[in-house]
Design a protein around this motif. Structure first.
Motif, PDB file in Angstrom:
ATOM      1  N   LEU A 112      47.524  44.254  46.684  1.00 23.77           N
ATOM      2  CA  LEU A 112      47.440  43.673  45.354  1.00 23.77           C
ATOM      3  C   LEU A 112      46.892  44.725  44.401  1.00 23.77           C
ATOM      4  O   LEU A 112      45.893  45.374  44.711  1.00 23.77           O
ATOM      5  CB  LEU A 112      46.499  42.454  45.379  1.00 23.77           C
ATOM      6  CG  LEU A 112      46.176  41.786  44.053  1.00 23.77           C
ATOM      7  CD1 LEU A 112      47.419  41.112  43.472  1.00 23.77           C
ATOM      8  CD2 LEU A 112      45.065  40.756  44.249  1.00 23.77           C
ATOM      9  N   LEU A 113      47.544  44.902  43.272  1.00 20.43           N
ATOM     10  CA  LEU A 113      47.051  45.801  42.234  1.00 20.43           C
ATOM     11  C   LEU A 113      46.343  44.983  41.172  1.00 20.43           C
ATOM     12  O   LEU A 113      46.919  44.060  40.601  1.00 20.43           O
ATOM     13  CB  LEU A 113      48.200  46.588  41.589  1.00 20.43           C
ATOM     14  CG  LEU A 113      47.837  47.419  40.349  1.00 20.43           C
ATOM     15  CD1 LEU A 113      46.834  48.520  40.689  1.00 20.43           C
ATOM     16  CD2 LEU A 113      49.098  48.012  39.722  1.00 20.43           C
ATOM     17  N   VAL A 114      45.076  45.307  40.927  1.00 24.81           N
ATOM     18  CA  VAL A 114      44.310  44.720  39.832  1.00 24.81           C
ATOM     19  C   VAL A 114      44.014  45.857  38.868  1.00 24.81           C
ATOM     20  O   VAL A 114      43.331  46.809  39.224  1.00 24.81           O
ATOM     21  CB  VAL A 114      42.996  44.072  40.338  1.00 24.81           C
ATOM     22  CG1 VAL A 114      42.152  43.601  39.162  1.00 24.81           C
ATOM     23  CG2 VAL A 114      43.294  42.928  41.293  1.00 24.81           C
ATOM     24  N   ALA A 115      44.555  45.757  37.657  1.00 22.22           N
ATOM     25  CA  ALA A 115      44.349  46.803  36.659  1.00 22.22           C
ATOM     26  C   ALA A 115      43.823  46.166  35.382  1.00 22.22           C
ATOM     27  O   ALA A 115      44.367  45.168  34.906  1.00 22.22           O
ATOM     28  CB  ALA A 115      45.651  47.549  36.384  1.00 22.22           C
ATOM     29  N   GLY A 116      42.769  46.717  34.860  1.00 18.33           N
ATOM     30  CA  GLY A 116      42.167  46.201  33.647  1.00 18.33           C
ATOM     31  C   GLY A 116      40.923  46.999  33.319  1.00 18.33           C
ATOM     32  O   GLY A 116      40.734  48.108  33.825  1.00 18.33           O
ATOM     33  N   LYS A 117      40.073  46.418  32.500  1.00 21.27           N
ATOM     34  CA  LYS A 117      38.805  47.049  32.157  1.00 21.27           C
ATOM     35  C   LYS A 117      37.693  46.076  32.526  1.00 21.27           C
ATOM     36  O   LYS A 117      37.752  44.903  32.158  1.00 21.27           O
ATOM     37  CB  LYS A 117      38.746  47.376  30.663  1.00 21.27           C
ATOM     38  CG  LYS A 117      37.461  48.088  30.273  1.00 21.27           C
ATOM     39  CD  LYS A 117      37.489  48.534  28.829  1.00 21.27           C
ATOM     40  CE  LYS A 117      36.201  49.280  28.520  1.00 21.27           C
ATOM     41  NZ  LYS A 117      35.402  48.610  27.536  1.00 21.27           N
ATOM     42  N   ASP A 118      36.713  46.571  33.274  1.00 17.31           N
ATOM     43  CA  ASP A 118      35.619  45.724  33.763  1.00 17.31           C
ATOM     44  C   ASP A 118      36.166  44.519  34.522  1.00 17.31           C
ATOM     45  O   ASP A 118      35.773  43.375  34.285  1.00 17.31           O
ATOM     46  CB  ASP A 118      34.722  45.273  32.605  1.00 17.31           C
ATOM     47  CG  ASP A 118      34.104  46.443  31.860  1.00 17.31           C
ATOM     48  OD1 ASP A 118      33.779  47.451  32.519  1.00 17.31           O
ATOM     49  OD2 ASP A 118      33.949  46.350  30.628  1.00 17.31           O
ATOM     50  N   CYS A 119      37.091  44.772  35.425  1.00 19.76           N
ATOM     51  CA  CYS A 119      37.796  43.696  36.132  1.00 19.76           C
ATOM     52  C   CYS A 119      37.456  43.648  37.623  1.00 19.76           C
ATOM     53  O   CYS A 119      38.226  43.121  38.412  1.00 19.76           O
ATOM     54  CB  CYS A 119      39.296  43.839  35.924  1.00 19.76           C
ATOM     55  SG  CYS A 119      39.962  45.417  36.502  1.00 19.76           S
ATOM     56  N   GLY A 120      36.322  44.185  38.002  1.00 23.26           N
ATOM     57  CA  GLY A 120      35.918  44.182  39.407  1.00 23.26           C
ATOM     58  C   GLY A 120      35.810  42.792  39.998  1.00 23.26           C
ATOM     59  O   GLY A 120      36.112  42.586  41.176  1.00 23.26           O
ATOM     60  N   ASN A 121      35.401  41.796  39.194  1.00 27.71           N
ATOM     61  CA  ASN A 121      35.311  40.423  39.702  1.00 27.71           C
ATOM     62  C   ASN A 121      36.681  39.882  40.089  1.00 27.71           C
ATOM     63  O   ASN A 121      36.811  39.127  41.044  1.00 27.71           O
ATOM     64  CB  ASN A 121      34.654  39.505  38.670  1.00 27.71           C
ATOM     65  CG  ASN A 121      33.164  39.765  38.556  1.00 27.71           C
ATOM     66  OD1 ASN A 121      32.534  40.271  39.487  1.00 27.71           O
ATOM     67  ND2 ASN A 121      32.600  39.428  37.411  1.00 27.71           N
ATOM     68  N   ASN A 156      41.147  40.183  32.137  1.00 35.04           N
ATOM     69  CA  ASN A 156      39.957  40.862  32.643  1.00 35.04           C
ATOM     70  C   ASN A 156      38.826  39.907  33.008  1.00 35.04           C
ATOM     71  O   ASN A 156      37.702  40.342  33.219  1.00 35.04           O
ATOM     72  CB  ASN A 156      39.442  41.904  31.640  1.00 35.04           C
ATOM     73  CG  ASN A 156      40.450  42.996  31.394  1.00 35.04           C
ATOM     74  OD1 ASN A 156      40.866  43.681  32.310  1.00 35.04           O
ATOM     75  ND2 ASN A 156      40.861  43.153  30.144  1.00 35.04           N
ATOM     76  N   VAL A 157      39.131  38.602  33.071  1.00 37.33           N
ATOM     77  CA  VAL A 157      38.087  37.623  33.366  1.00 37.33           C
ATOM     78  C   VAL A 157      38.405  36.793  34.599  1.00 37.33           C
ATOM     79  O   VAL A 157      37.539  36.562  35.438  1.00 37.33           O
ATOM     80  CB  VAL A 157      37.873  36.683  32.145  1.00 37.33           C
ATOM     81  CG1 VAL A 157      36.863  35.595  32.456  1.00 37.33           C
ATOM     82  CG2 VAL A 157      37.429  37.490  30.934  1.00 37.33           C
ATOM     83  N   GLU A 158      39.649  36.326  34.714  1.00 32.70           N
ATOM     84  CA  GLU A 158      39.979  35.441  35.823  1.00 32.70           C
ATOM     85  C   GLU A 158      41.289  35.849  36.497  1.00 32.70           C
ATOM     86  O   GLU A 158      42.175  36.411  35.862  1.00 32.70           O
ATOM     87  CB  GLU A 158      40.088  33.999  35.343  1.00 32.70           C
ATOM     88  CG  GLU A 158      41.255  33.755  34.408  1.00 32.70           C
ATOM     89  CD  GLU A 158      41.410  32.310  33.966  1.00 32.70           C
ATOM     90  OE1 GLU A 158      40.921  31.422  34.669  1.00 32.70           O
ATOM     91  OE2 GLU A 158      42.043  32.097  32.929  1.00 32.70           O
TER      92      GLU A 158
END
Length: 175
Positions: free
Chosen positions: A25-34, A2-4
């Motif tokens: 691309l799938l980005v899944a996490g919490k608070d992972c907008g960056n 969730n950071v990089e």
């Protein structure tokens, strides 16, 4: 984390690009907008699906497989790095889709034919899949990292909720 954005994502994008199809691309996490913002910069990525919800914070395989299986019918191929992460999630997603997983590829010969090591890497096998969706893990050292000069659009992916099949207890990292 969730950071990089992990470097293996860049190698996996290069592998996917060899097919010549648009890449999401799938980005899944919490608070992972960056991370989604960084993923949008990968060359060849046309769209970034962002699934930002508490159930994806620790990327538990059961929760991640569910969102992958939900998105899968819109795709012909789904790639993940052949890392602990990819090897944990992809078999579960393949089971939900009732398809075989193609593991640890080092080359792509065509959209249905892949090369992967066998016998502890002492031989190479060429495998062909007739499954409607190919779930593939990529040996990232076999593909160069994709450049990061792109500008993909982002869309929100619907959360599939907590499966309740597993839970996060703790994480121990060696440094």
């Amino acid at each position: 984390d969730n950071v990089e954005l992990k470097p293996s994502t860049l190698n996996t994008a290069t592998a996917a690009a060899t097919l010549g199809n648009p890449i999401d691309l799938l980005v899944a996490g919490k608070d992972c907008g960056n991370i989604a913002n960084e993923g949008a910069k990968i060359d060849g990525i046309g769209r970034v699906w962002l699934a930002d919800a508490p159930e994806y914070e620790y990327q538990l395989a059961e929760n991640m497989a569910l969102i992958i299986a939900d998105l899968a019918p819109s795709y012909t191929h789904i790639f993940a790095p052949s890392s602990t992460f990819g090897k944990n999630i992809m078999p579960r997603a393949a089971a939900l889709l009732d398809v075989q997983q193609i593991s640890d590829i080092v080359a792509i010969e065509s959209e249905d034919t892949f090369v992967r090591p066998i016998y502890a890497g002492n031989a190479m096998a060429t495998v062909r899949s007739s499954d409607p969706v190919k779930l593939v893990t990529v040996r990232t050292t076999a593909f160069k990292a994709a450049p990061t000069n792109g500008s993909a659009k982002q869309e929100l992916a619907d959360s599939k909720g907590e499966t309740g099949l597993s839970g996060f207890v703790k994480r121990e990292l060696s440094k």
